[in-house]
Design a protein around this motif. Structure first.
Motif, PDB file in Angstrom:
ATOM      1  N   PRO A 101       3.073  54.407  15.291  1.00  0.00           N
ATOM      2  CA  PRO A 101       2.522  55.674  15.793  1.00  0.00           C
ATOM      3  C   PRO A 101       1.932  56.552  14.696  1.00  0.00           C
ATOM      4  O   PRO A 101       0.947  57.263  14.924  1.00  0.00           O
ATOM      5  N   VAL A 102       2.531  56.526  13.494  1.00  0.00           N
ATOM      6  CA  VAL A 102       1.997  57.334  12.404  1.00  0.00           C
ATOM      7  C   VAL A 102       0.605  56.841  12.019  1.00  0.00           C
ATOM      8  O   VAL A 102      -0.324  57.629  11.807  1.00  0.00           O
ATOM      9  N   ILE A 103       0.470  55.517  11.937  1.00  0.00           N
ATOM     10  CA  ILE A 103      -0.835  54.936  11.599  1.00  0.00           C
ATOM     11  C   ILE A 103      -1.857  55.246  12.685  1.00  0.00           C
ATOM     12  O   ILE A 103      -3.011  55.599  12.398  1.00  0.00           O
ATOM     13  N   MET A 104      -1.460  55.119  13.947  1.00  0.00           N
ATOM     14  CA  MET A 104      -2.384  55.367  15.037  1.00  0.00           C
ATOM     15  C   MET A 104      -2.786  56.833  15.126  1.00  0.00           C
ATOM     16  O   MET A 104      -3.917  57.160  15.493  1.00  0.00           O
ATOM     17  N   ASN A 105      -1.853  57.743  14.788  1.00  0.00           N
ATOM     18  CA  ASN A 105      -2.211  59.160  14.775  1.00  0.00           C
ATOM     19  C   ASN A 105      -3.243  59.446  13.691  1.00  0.00           C
ATOM     20  O   ASN A 105      -4.161  60.258  13.880  1.00  0.00           O
ATOM     21  N   ALA A 106      -3.094  58.778  12.540  1.00  0.00           N
ATOM     22  CA  ALA A 106      -4.081  58.936  11.471  1.00  0.00           C
ATOM     23  C   ALA A 106      -5.443  58.416  11.914  1.00  0.00           C
ATOM     24  O   ALA A 106      -6.478  59.046  11.675  1.00  0.00           O
ATOM     25  N   LEU A 107      -5.439  57.261  12.585  1.00  0.00           N
ATOM     26  CA  LEU A 107      -6.693  56.740  13.117  1.00  0.00           C
ATOM     27  C   LEU A 107      -7.233  57.630  14.236  1.00  0.00           C
ATOM     28  O   LEU A 107      -8.439  57.746  14.420  1.00  0.00           O
ATOM     29  N   GLY A 108      -6.313  58.255  14.986  1.00  0.00           N
ATOM     30  CA  GLY A 108      -6.740  59.159  16.054  1.00  0.00           C
ATOM     31  C   GLY A 108      -7.486  60.369  15.522  1.00  0.00           C
ATOM     32  O   GLY A 108      -8.419  60.869  16.161  1.00  0.00           O
ATOM     33  N   LEU A 109      -7.081  60.858  14.337  1.00  0.00           N
ATOM     34  CA  LEU A 109      -7.800  61.971  13.724  1.00  0.00           C
ATOM     35  C   LEU A 109      -9.239  61.572  13.416  1.00  0.00           C
ATOM     36  O   LEU A 109     -10.176  62.319  13.686  1.00  0.00           O
ATOM     37  N   LEU A 110      -9.395  60.381  12.849  1.00  0.00           N
ATOM     38  CA  LEU A 110     -10.736  59.896  12.523  1.00  0.00           C
ATOM     39  C   LEU A 110     -11.556  59.663  13.787  1.00  0.00           C
ATOM     40  O   LEU A 110     -12.710  60.082  13.890  1.00  0.00           O
ATOM     41  N   THR A 111     -10.932  59.003  14.773  1.00  0.00           N
ATOM     42  CA  THR A 111     -11.641  58.716  16.018  1.00  0.00           C
ATOM     43  C   THR A 111     -12.036  59.992  16.752  1.00  0.00           C
ATOM     44  O   THR A 111     -13.138  60.107  17.280  1.00  0.00           O
ATOM     45  N   GLY A 112     -11.122  60.968  16.783  1.00  0.00           N
ATOM     46  CA  GLY A 112     -11.416  62.226  17.463  1.00  0.00           C
ATOM     47  C   GLY A 112     -12.569  62.975  16.832  1.00  0.00           C
ATOM     48  O   GLY A 112     -13.432  63.524  17.533  1.00  0.00           O
ATOM     49  N   THR A 113     -12.618  62.992  15.500  1.00  0.00           N
ATOM     50  CA  THR A 113     -13.721  63.657  14.805  1.00  0.00           C
ATOM     51  C   THR A 113     -15.043  62.933  15.053  1.00  0.00           C
ATOM     52  O   THR A 113     -16.083  63.565  15.281  1.00  0.00           O
ATOM     53  N   VAL A 114     -14.991  61.599  15.019  1.00  0.00           N
ATOM     54  CA  VAL A 114     -16.201  60.812  15.261  1.00  0.00           C
ATOM     55  C   VAL A 114     -16.717  61.039  16.680  1.00  0.00           C
ATOM     56  O   VAL A 114     -17.929  61.174  16.905  1.00  0.00           O
ATOM     57  N   GLN A 115     -15.806  61.088  17.658  1.00  0.00           N
ATOM     58  CA  GLN A 115     -16.221  61.309  19.037  1.00  0.00           C
ATOM     59  C   GLN A 115     -16.853  62.684  19.226  1.00  0.00           C
ATOM     60  O   GLN A 115     -17.827  62.836  19.976  1.00  0.00           O
ATOM     61  N   ALA A 116     -16.313  63.702  18.555  1.00  0.00           N
ATOM     62  CA  ALA A 116     -16.911  65.034  18.617  1.00  0.00           C
ATOM     63  C   ALA A 116     -18.313  65.020  18.020  1.00  0.00           C
ATOM     64  O   ALA A 116     -19.244  65.639  18.556  1.00  0.00           O
ATOM     65  N   TYR A 117     -18.467  64.300  16.909  1.00  0.00           N
ATOM     66  CA  TYR A 117     -19.775  64.203  16.258  1.00  0.00           C
ATOM     67  C   TYR A 117     -20.777  63.469  17.156  1.00  0.00           C
ATOM     68  O   TYR A 117     -21.919  63.924  17.331  1.00  0.00           O
TER      69      TYR A 117
END
Length: 233
Positions: free
Chosen positions: A188-204
């Motif tokens: 879950p820690v790794i996925m949350n870190a990836l979620g930060l990247l994915t969330g920013t990319v999706q906003a962009y």
């Protein structure tokens, strides 16, 4: 497992429902409004400015540059809408680092509302440039036969915006929930870190696509100059 924050209902009376999506959406909007008021309360024009003002100026400059690169030469006319989309989606997705938080973008109702805003903004900016007749003529280009295809394109790309954002955010949340039940410490820690990247990319991506659609509407409705006739005498 709850697939959408819409399923978490806090209060309901008839057709009026207050669910988790509504609460988090309004919470994020209040956070953005209050933060902007606090940061812009004491703006300075000198060399020494606060860190928060520097951070806000970096965001504004970055959004302006992206709008210019897409093809809109006056980003100040569009940054209010495009910037709000980017900040709302970005903050909604980045807050996934907090335990128990479910982003409102994991709800199809939220992503559909955001896509509808883009759907309405495209003709708004197009009409504001050349008028309603000039904008409607763009649906007949390059020939009137393209009218039904252009109309279908308007609807299909709106649906694509909503489903793309909803699918990416919801799938990320489901993966974290599944991994949390299997291994509650590492994955879950790794996925949350990836979620930060994915969330920013999706906003962009969402904000860039909205800018592209607006730029296409504005450029297609500009009056074209008549070609000059060369004098061969």
């Amino acid at each position: 497992m709850e697939l959408s924050p819409d399923q978490t209902i806090f209060w309901q009376y008839g057709f009026i429902t207050i669910n988790l999506t509504l609460v988090t959406t309004w919470g994020i909007m209040l956070f953005l409004i209050s933060s902007s008021v606090v940061v812009t309360r004491k703006l300075k024009t000198g060399l020494q400015i606060s860190r928060w003002q520097c951070f806000v100026e970096m965001i504004v400059t970055g959004i302006n540059d992206q709008i210019k690169e897409v093809g809109l030469n006056k980003p100040q006319e569009y940054i209010g809408f495009i910037g709000t989309l980017f900040l709302f989606i970005g903050v909604s997705n980045v807050c996934i680092i907090f335990p128990g938080y479910t982003p409102p973008t994991a709800s199809l109702s939220t992503t559909a509302a955001l896509a509808l805003c883009v759907f309405l903004a495209v003709p708004f900016y197009g009409i504001s440039k050349t008028g309603i007749l000039g904008y409607l003529k763009s649906y007949l280009q390059p020939t009137w036969i393209m009218l039904p295809f252009n109309l279908i394109s308007e609807v299909s790309r709106t649906l694509a915006l909503a489903v793309r954002l909803f699918g990416n955010i919801m799938s990320g949340g489901m993966i974290v929930a599944i991994l949390l039940s299997i291994s509650p410490f590492i994955f879950p820690v790794i996925m949350n870190a990836l979620g930060l990247l994915t969330g920013t990319v999706q906003a962009y991506i969402f904000s860039i696509l909205a800018t592209v659609y607006i730029a296409a509407a504005v450029q297609n409705t500009k009056n074209k100059k008549k070609p000059k006739i060369l004098n061969t005498n």
